[in-house]
Motif scaffolding. Structure first.
Motif, PDB file in Angstrom:
ATOM      1  N   LEU A 103      29.607  68.808  25.483  1.00  0.00           N
ATOM      2  CA  LEU A 103      28.291  69.285  25.882  1.00  0.00           C
ATOM      3  C   LEU A 103      28.360  70.755  26.279  1.00  0.00           C
ATOM      4  O   LEU A 103      29.400  71.258  26.706  1.00  0.00           O
ATOM      5  CB  LEU A 103      27.759  68.457  27.051  1.00  0.00           C
ATOM      6  N   LEU A 104      27.214  71.444  26.163  1.00  0.00           N
ATOM      7  CA  LEU A 104      27.128  72.869  26.467  1.00  0.00           C
ATOM      8  C   LEU A 104      26.462  73.077  27.818  1.00  0.00           C
ATOM      9  O   LEU A 104      25.515  72.376  28.193  1.00  0.00           O
ATOM     10  CB  LEU A 104      26.307  73.592  25.391  1.00  0.00           C
ATOM     11  N   THR A 105      26.949  74.071  28.559  1.00  0.00           N
ATOM     12  CA  THR A 105      26.276  74.454  29.799  1.00  0.00           C
ATOM     13  C   THR A 105      24.919  75.057  29.459  1.00  0.00           C
ATOM     14  O   THR A 105      24.651  75.446  28.313  1.00  0.00           O
ATOM     15  CB  THR A 105      27.103  75.474  30.577  1.00  0.00           C
ATOM     16  N   ILE A 106      24.060  75.188  30.460  1.00  0.00           N
ATOM     17  CA  ILE A 106      22.736  75.716  30.209  1.00  0.00           C
ATOM     18  C   ILE A 106      22.798  77.150  29.681  1.00  0.00           C
ATOM     19  O   ILE A 106      22.006  77.544  28.830  1.00  0.00           O
ATOM     20  CB  ILE A 106      21.856  75.624  31.482  1.00  0.00           C
ATOM     21  N   PRO A 146      17.680  80.560  30.302  1.00  0.00           N
ATOM     22  CA  PRO A 146      17.868  79.406  31.179  1.00  0.00           C
ATOM     23  C   PRO A 146      16.592  79.044  31.941  1.00  0.00           C
ATOM     24  O   PRO A 146      16.318  77.858  32.165  1.00  0.00           O
ATOM     25  CB  PRO A 146      18.975  79.872  32.132  1.00  0.00           C
ATOM     26  N   LYS A 147      15.810  80.063  32.314  1.00  0.00           N
ATOM     27  CA  LYS A 147      14.544  79.798  33.017  1.00  0.00           C
ATOM     28  C   LYS A 147      13.606  78.968  32.149  1.00  0.00           C
ATOM     29  O   LYS A 147      12.972  78.018  32.620  1.00  0.00           O
ATOM     30  CB  LYS A 147      13.881  81.125  33.390  1.00  0.00           C
ATOM     31  N   ALA A 148      13.514  79.318  30.852  1.00  0.00           N
ATOM     32  CA  ALA A 148      12.658  78.557  29.943  1.00  0.00           C
ATOM     33  C   ALA A 148      13.166  77.129  29.795  1.00  0.00           C
ATOM     34  O   ALA A 148      12.379  76.175  29.766  1.00  0.00           O
ATOM     35  CB  ALA A 148      12.598  79.242  28.575  1.00  0.00           C
ATOM     36  N   LEU A 149      14.491  76.958  29.697  1.00  0.00           N
ATOM     37  CA  LEU A 149      15.052  75.618  29.563  1.00  0.00           C
ATOM     38  C   LEU A 149      14.749  74.757  30.788  1.00  0.00           C
ATOM     39  O   LEU A 149      14.463  73.564  30.662  1.00  0.00           O
ATOM     40  CB  LEU A 149      16.562  75.704  29.336  1.00  0.00           C
ATOM     41  N   ARG A 150      14.803  75.369  31.967  1.00  0.00           N
ATOM     42  CA  ARG A 150      14.487  74.608  33.176  1.00  0.00           C
ATOM     43  C   ARG A 150      13.017  74.177  33.163  1.00  0.00           C
ATOM     44  O   ARG A 150      12.680  73.060  33.571  1.00  0.00           O
ATOM     45  CB  ARG A 150      14.815  75.439  34.417  1.00  0.00           C
ATOM     46  N   LEU A 151      12.141  75.065  32.691  1.00  0.00           N
ATOM     47  CA  LEU A 151      10.727  74.714  32.599  1.00  0.00           C
ATOM     48  C   LEU A 151      10.513  73.574  31.613  1.00  0.00           C
ATOM     49  O   LEU A 151       9.797  72.602  31.906  1.00  0.00           O
ATOM     50  CB  LEU A 151       9.910  75.936  32.148  1.00  0.00           C
ATOM     51  N   ALA A 198      22.675  65.526  29.718  1.00  0.00           N
ATOM     52  CA  ALA A 198      23.297  64.995  30.932  1.00  0.00           C
ATOM     53  C   ALA A 198      23.120  66.011  32.053  1.00  0.00           C
ATOM     54  O   ALA A 198      22.854  67.195  31.813  1.00  0.00           O
ATOM     55  CB  ALA A 198      24.785  64.722  30.711  1.00  0.00           C
ATOM     56  N   VAL A 199      23.269  65.512  33.297  1.00  0.00           N
ATOM     57  CA  VAL A 199      23.222  66.382  34.479  1.00  0.00           C
ATOM     58  C   VAL A 199      24.439  66.047  35.323  1.00  0.00           C
ATOM     59  O   VAL A 199      24.674  64.871  35.652  1.00  0.00           O
ATOM     60  CB  VAL A 199      21.934  66.167  35.291  1.00  0.00           C
ATOM     61  N   ASP A 200      25.236  67.057  35.642  1.00  0.00           N
ATOM     62  CA  ASP A 200      26.432  66.849  36.446  1.00  0.00           C
ATOM     63  C   ASP A 200      26.030  66.284  37.805  1.00  0.00           C
ATOM     64  O   ASP A 200      25.231  66.902  38.522  1.00  0.00           O
ATOM     65  CB  ASP A 200      27.187  68.166  36.630  1.00  0.00           C
ATOM     66  N   PRO A 201      26.545  65.104  38.177  1.00  0.00           N
ATOM     67  CA  PRO A 201      26.105  64.461  39.425  1.00  0.00           C
ATOM     68  C   PRO A 201      26.482  65.238  40.678  1.00  0.00           C
ATOM     69  O   PRO A 201      25.827  65.089  41.714  1.00  0.00           O
ATOM     70  CB  PRO A 201      26.796  63.099  39.381  1.00  0.00           C
ATOM     71  N   GLU A 202      27.541  66.048  40.608  1.00  0.00           N
ATOM     72  CA  GLU A 202      27.977  66.778  41.794  1.00  0.00           C
ATOM     73  C   GLU A 202      27.307  68.153  41.894  1.00  0.00           C
ATOM     74  O   GLU A 202      26.767  68.531  42.936  1.00  0.00           O
ATOM     75  CB  GLU A 202      29.496  66.935  41.782  1.00  0.00           C
ATOM     76  N   SER A 203      27.315  68.917  40.801  1.00  0.00           N
ATOM     77  CA  SER A 203      26.785  70.276  40.847  1.00  0.00           C
ATOM     78  C   SER A 203      25.301  70.345  40.501  1.00  0.00           C
ATOM     79  O   SER A 203      24.605  71.303  40.860  1.00  0.00           O
ATOM     80  CB  SER A 203      27.545  71.175  39.874  1.00  0.00           C
ATOM     81  N   ARG A 221      22.756  71.379  34.391  1.00  0.00           N
ATOM     82  CA  ARG A 221      22.231  70.750  33.180  1.00  0.00           C
ATOM     83  C   ARG A 221      23.207  70.975  32.040  1.00  0.00           C
ATOM     84  O   ARG A 221      23.722  72.078  31.844  1.00  0.00           O
ATOM     85  CB  ARG A 221      20.853  71.333  32.826  1.00  0.00           C
ATOM     86  N   LEU A 222      23.422  69.919  31.247  1.00  0.00           N
ATOM     87  CA  LEU A 222      24.322  69.989  30.094  1.00  0.00           C
ATOM     88  C   LEU A 222      23.561  69.524  28.852  1.00  0.00           C
ATOM     89  O   LEU A 222      22.810  68.544  28.904  1.00  0.00           O
ATOM     90  CB  LEU A 222      25.555  69.110  30.325  1.00  0.00           C
ATOM     91  N   TYR A 223      23.771  70.241  27.748  1.00  0.00           N
ATOM     92  CA  TYR A 223      23.000  69.973  26.527  1.00  0.00           C
ATOM     93  C   TYR A 223      23.913  69.629  25.370  1.00  0.00           C
ATOM     94  O   TYR A 223      25.046  70.140  25.270  1.00  0.00           O
ATOM     95  CB  TYR A 223      22.154  71.197  26.157  1.00  0.00           C
TER      96      TYR A 223
END
Length: 352
Positions: A3-6, A17-22, A33-38, A41-43
């Protein structure tokens, strides 16, 4: 597949990254996926084509809700949706351009100068005529709004003309400033177009013309689609304020027919513009100054096609009120055989 980081995904998709969060927040492009600790966002790299499509749709200005629908379609269906969206944008842009042009002309002529308020005396009439067994015309007259519509003969014509005028009726009760007349009337006609299109069935699509005038102070906005007409009698001279959107008029403008041929042509009633017909309509808009003593006539082609201009001018110029004038005009059409429905509105501008 890793998976790729945001940040890495943003670079691959040509998004921020701002657009991806929106897009995650609105459910348009959810991370794999979303890292449960940090909480990072992972794509999935396979999401890149969708992300690039979203980016392209945003660049053409498509709203997020519409992108959500388009992105879930198969490619062919998505292409049709994008084409339909851009056709709508182009039509809206053209309408705003015409409106801007009219406003520039109006303001260049000193259109913001205060002038006396006018009152409007009015009357309307609508009859089936001597031949037709149904009436697809509709007419409305009020102190602020005048309107005439002519539905295409056949299923839904009468409903379409009535619906177009009903969509404008709220304007009769609205106190619209002169500077807002065109904008308000243009918006109402867009609503009328949607209303008429919504009447479509699997068997037919209702179609209607529409010519309407909205008064505000000493100004009026005029909208026109089709071959219903608006005339102005001022100082004893009768002027046609609209141009017919018909096939024969287009042929005359292109030099393929002369006016005499057009007047008798068997296809003289074929419309090239109407509410509900073909692509989204392009209405003619105009802003004018009304003067005390002006007399306005709005009518369907059931009147204008059988009563000559000289007779119209003489009847409108007679010293009679709007109601009697409407009856006289309808009488002229009936004397000429009244082969079509007849709708007309007569209104006098008087000092308020």
């Amino acid at each position: 597949m890793e998976l790729l980081t945001i940040g890495a995904f943003a670079r691959a998709a040509r998004l921020t990254p701002k657009a991806l969060r929106l897009y995650d927040q609105v459910g348009l492009l959810v991370p794999a996926a979303v890292d449960p600790e940090s909480g990072y966002r992972l794509y999935d790299p396979e999401q890149v084509p969708l992300a690039r499509l979203i980016a392209q749709l945003r660049r053409i200005g498509m709203p997020l809700a519409q992108i959500h629908a388009v992105s879930g379609l198969a490619p062919a269906a998505a292409a049709e949706a994008v084409a339909a969206y851009w056709q709508q944008v182009s039509a809206d842009t053209a309408a705003r351009a015409r409106l801007a042009s009219v406003l520039v002309d109006h303001l260049s002529e000193g259109g913001t100068t205060m002038t006396p308020t006018l009152a409007v005396r009015h009357a309307a009439g609508c009859v089936a005529g001597a031949v037709r067994d149904s009436n697809e015309d509709a007419a409305y007259a009020g102190g602020r709004l005048l309107a005439v519509a002519d539905g295409m003969r056949g299923p839904g014509g009468a409903v379409a003309s009535a619906a177009a005028i009903d969509a404008l009726r709220p304007l009769a009760l609205a106190d619209v400033a002169a500077d807002d007349l065109l904008t308000v009337l243009a918006g109402a006609v867009t609503d009328a177009e949607r209303t008429v299109r919504a009447l479509a069935t699997d068997e037919y699509q209702p179609v209607t013309t529409l010519t309407a005038v909205l008064f505000g102070g000493s100004h009026l906005a005029l909208v026109h689609v089709g071959d219903t007409r608006a005339y102005l009698l001022r100082g004893g001279e009768l002027s046609l304020l609209t141009q017919d959107h018909t096939w024969v008029r287009a042929q005359v403008e292109q030099g393929r027919l002369d006016p005499d041929q057009a007047a008798a042509h068997p296809q003289r009633a074929v419309l090239v513009r109407a509410l509900g017909g073909g692509q989204q309509v392009e209405a003619d808009l105009a802003l004018r100054t009304a003067l005390p003593g002006d007399r306005y006539l709005l009518c369907s082609d059931g009147l204008s096609a059988v009563v000559g201009r000289a007779d119209l001018c003489a009847t409108l110029g007679a010293a009679t009120g709007p109601g009697q004038t409407v009856r006289a005009l309808i009488g002229l059409a009936e004397a000429a055989g009244a082969p079509d429905n007849v709708a007309c509105v007569v209104a006098d501008a008087v000092a308020g």
